[in-house]
Enzyme design. Structure first.
Site, PDB file in Angstrom:
ATOM      1  N   ASP A  29      -2.806   1.040   1.162  1.00 17.07           N
ATOM      2  CA  ASP A  29      -2.573   0.610  -0.222  1.00 17.07           C
ATOM      3  C   ASP A  29      -2.727  -0.920  -0.286  1.00 17.07           C
ATOM      4  O   ASP A  29      -2.205  -1.646   0.562  1.00 17.07           O
ATOM      5  CB  ASP A  29      -1.164   1.025  -0.665  1.00 17.07           C
ATOM      6  CG  ASP A  29      -0.971   0.904  -2.168  1.00 17.07           C
ATOM      7  OD1 ASP A  29      -0.692   1.944  -2.801  1.00 17.07           O
ATOM      8  OD2 ASP A  29      -1.095  -0.224  -2.715  1.00 17.07           O
ATOM      9  N   ILE A  30      -3.421  -1.407  -1.294  1.00 17.62           N
ATOM     10  CA  ILE A  30      -3.726  -2.840  -1.412  1.00 17.62           C
ATOM     11  C   ILE A  30      -2.499  -3.658  -1.835  1.00 17.62           C
ATOM     12  O   ILE A  30      -2.459  -4.869  -1.623  1.00 17.62           O
ATOM     13  CB  ILE A  30      -4.922  -3.053  -2.382  1.00 17.62           C
ATOM     14  CG1 ILE A  30      -5.675  -4.330  -2.064  1.00 17.62           C
ATOM     15  CG2 ILE A  30      -4.504  -2.980  -3.823  1.00 17.62           C
ATOM     16  CD1 ILE A  30      -6.368  -4.341  -0.742  1.00 17.62           C
ATOM     17  N   GLU A  88      -0.559   5.218 -12.190  1.00 16.43           N
ATOM     18  CA  GLU A  88      -1.515   4.118 -12.295  1.00 16.43           C
ATOM     19  C   GLU A  88      -2.950   4.613 -12.098  1.00 16.43           C
ATOM     20  O   GLU A  88      -3.841   4.239 -12.863  1.00 16.43           O
ATOM     21  CB  GLU A  88      -1.158   3.048 -11.242  1.00 16.43           C
ATOM     22  CG  GLU A  88      -2.027   1.805 -11.291  1.00 16.43           C
ATOM     23  CD  GLU A  88      -1.762   0.870 -10.123  1.00 16.43           C
ATOM     24  OE1 GLU A  88      -0.608   0.813  -9.631  1.00 16.43           O
ATOM     25  OE2 GLU A  88      -2.710   0.207  -9.683  1.00 16.43           O
ATOM     26  N   HIS A  93      -3.131  11.248  -5.106  1.00 14.40           N
ATOM     27  CA  HIS A  93      -2.931  10.522  -3.848  1.00 14.40           C
ATOM     28  C   HIS A  93      -1.501  10.676  -3.386  1.00 14.40           C
ATOM     29  O   HIS A  93      -0.579  10.664  -4.189  1.00 14.40           O
ATOM     30  CB  HIS A  93      -3.312   9.048  -3.982  1.00 14.40           C
ATOM     31  CG  HIS A  93      -2.717   8.351  -5.165  1.00 14.40           C
ATOM     32  ND1 HIS A  93      -3.203   8.526  -6.454  1.00 14.40           N
ATOM     33  CD2 HIS A  93      -1.675   7.498  -5.278  1.00 14.40           C
ATOM     34  CE1 HIS A  93      -2.490   7.799  -7.297  1.00 14.40           C
ATOM     35  NE2 HIS A  93      -1.530   7.176  -6.606  1.00 14.40           N
ATOM     36  N   HIS A  95       1.385   8.899  -1.275  1.00 13.42           N
ATOM     37  CA  HIS A  95       1.821   7.628  -0.685  1.00 13.42           C
ATOM     38  C   HIS A  95       2.588   7.954   0.591  1.00 13.42           C
ATOM     39  O   HIS A  95       3.553   8.739   0.557  1.00 13.42           O
ATOM     40  CB  HIS A  95       2.806   6.908  -1.618  1.00 13.42           C
ATOM     41  CG  HIS A  95       2.235   6.400  -2.903  1.00 13.42           C
ATOM     42  ND1 HIS A  95       1.826   5.089  -3.075  1.00 13.42           N
ATOM     43  CD2 HIS A  95       2.026   7.000  -4.104  1.00 13.42           C
ATOM     44  CE1 HIS A  95       1.401   4.918  -4.316  1.00 13.42           C
ATOM     45  NE2 HIS A  95       1.516   6.057  -4.969  1.00 13.42           N
TER      46      HIS A  95
HETATM   47  P1  5GP Z   1       0.308   5.393  -8.601  1.00 18.12           P
HETATM   48  O1  5GP Z   1      -0.915   5.854  -9.344  1.00 18.12           O
HETATM   49  O2  5GP Z   1       0.769   6.427  -7.590  1.00 18.12           O
HETATM   50  O3  5GP Z   1       1.398   4.932  -9.496  1.00 18.12           O
HETATM   51  O4  5GP Z   1      -0.107   4.105  -7.749  1.00 18.12           O
HETATM   52  C1  5GP Z   1      -1.423   3.812  -7.384  1.00 18.12           C
HETATM   53  C2  5GP Z   1      -1.428   3.026  -6.082  1.00 18.12           C
HETATM   54  O5  5GP Z   1      -2.780   2.700  -5.775  1.00 18.12           O
HETATM   55  C3  5GP Z   1      -0.648   1.701  -6.124  1.00 18.12           C
HETATM   56  O6  5GP Z   1       0.290   1.671  -5.064  1.00 18.12           O
HETATM   57  C4  5GP Z   1      -1.730   0.630  -5.992  1.00 18.12           C
HETATM   58  O7  5GP Z   1      -1.317  -0.486  -5.227  1.00 18.12           O
HETATM   59  C5  5GP Z   1      -2.854   1.378  -5.293  1.00 18.12           C
HETATM   60  N1  5GP Z   1      -4.173   0.865  -5.651  1.00 18.12           N
HETATM   61  C6  5GP Z   1      -4.638   0.658  -6.918  1.00 18.12           C
HETATM   62  N2  5GP Z   1      -5.908   0.187  -6.867  1.00 18.12           N
HETATM   63  C7  5GP Z   1      -6.234   0.107  -5.541  1.00 18.12           C
HETATM   64  C8  5GP Z   1      -7.417  -0.322  -4.850  1.00 18.12           C
HETATM   65  O8  5GP Z   1      -8.421  -0.705  -5.442  1.00 18.12           O
HETATM   66  N3  5GP Z   1      -7.386  -0.278  -3.494  1.00 18.12           N
HETATM   67  C9  5GP Z   1      -6.285   0.169  -2.802  1.00 18.12           C
HETATM   68  N4  5GP Z   1      -6.367   0.160  -1.462  1.00 18.12           N
HETATM   69  N5  5GP Z   1      -5.159   0.564  -3.422  1.00 18.12           N
HETATM   70  C10 5GP Z   1      -5.123   0.535  -4.784  1.00 18.12           C
END
Ligand code: 5GP
Length: 129
Positions: A29-30, A88, A93, A95
């Site tokens: 995760d970035i 987001e 995905h 985590h």
């Molecule tokens: P969620 O959708 O589960 O709320 O979170 C999405 C996750 O994807 C976040 O933890 C965010 O940091 C990660 N994320 C979003 N865009 C990117 C990206 O371009 N590259 C990576 N490696 N992680 C990402």
């Protein structure tokens, strides 16, 4: 339009890759909650986890388990936590988060890593697979 994770899987956007097979892809995760925070993604682009075909859902759990075991062997932690959110990025995905403290599961506490640190972590985790 392809999701950001499909672009990562296709190599159009760079990632710190941990593992890949025919159906799944794992990368760091970035914006990590903790050092080693990893995302496991099915290559099929589906928004919500419980909309996955049952076979893909179980395959994702199996793949995530393998990555989590490698992660626990690579990064100092009490255990690896798992969360599925997706508010987001609308592409399923898992985590995987190395935990030493409950705050690391809150998604409010973040750690900053350099490019070198990300690369070294990805290398260390994938070497334990
Ligand atoms: P969620 O959708 O589960 O709320 O979170 C999405 C996750 O994807 C976040 O933890 C965010 O940091 C990660 N994320 C979003 N865009 C990117 C990206 O371009 N590259 C990576 N490696 N992680 C990402």
């Amino acid at each position: 339009m392809a999701s950001i994770f499909t672009k990562i899987i296709n190599g159009e956007i760079p990632s710190y890759k941990i593992a890949e097979d025919e159906n799944f892809y794992a990368f760091l995760d970035i914006n990590p909650n903790a050092k080693g925070h990893t995302l496991c993604v099915p290559k099929v682009e589906v928004n919500k986890i419980f909309d996955l075909e049952e076979r893909t859902y179980h395959g994702l759990m199996e793949f995530s388990r393998k990555v989590a075991i490698a992660l626990e062997n690579a990064v100092e932690c009490k255990r690896v936590g798992m969360a599925i959110i997706g508010l987001e990025v609308p592409h399923v995905h898992v985590h995987l988060i190395p935990l030493n403290d409950m705050k690391e599961m809150t998604f409010q506490h973040k750690v900053a890593l350099t490019d070198e640190e990300f690369k070294a972590l990805a290398h260390e985790i994938s070497s334990k697979l």
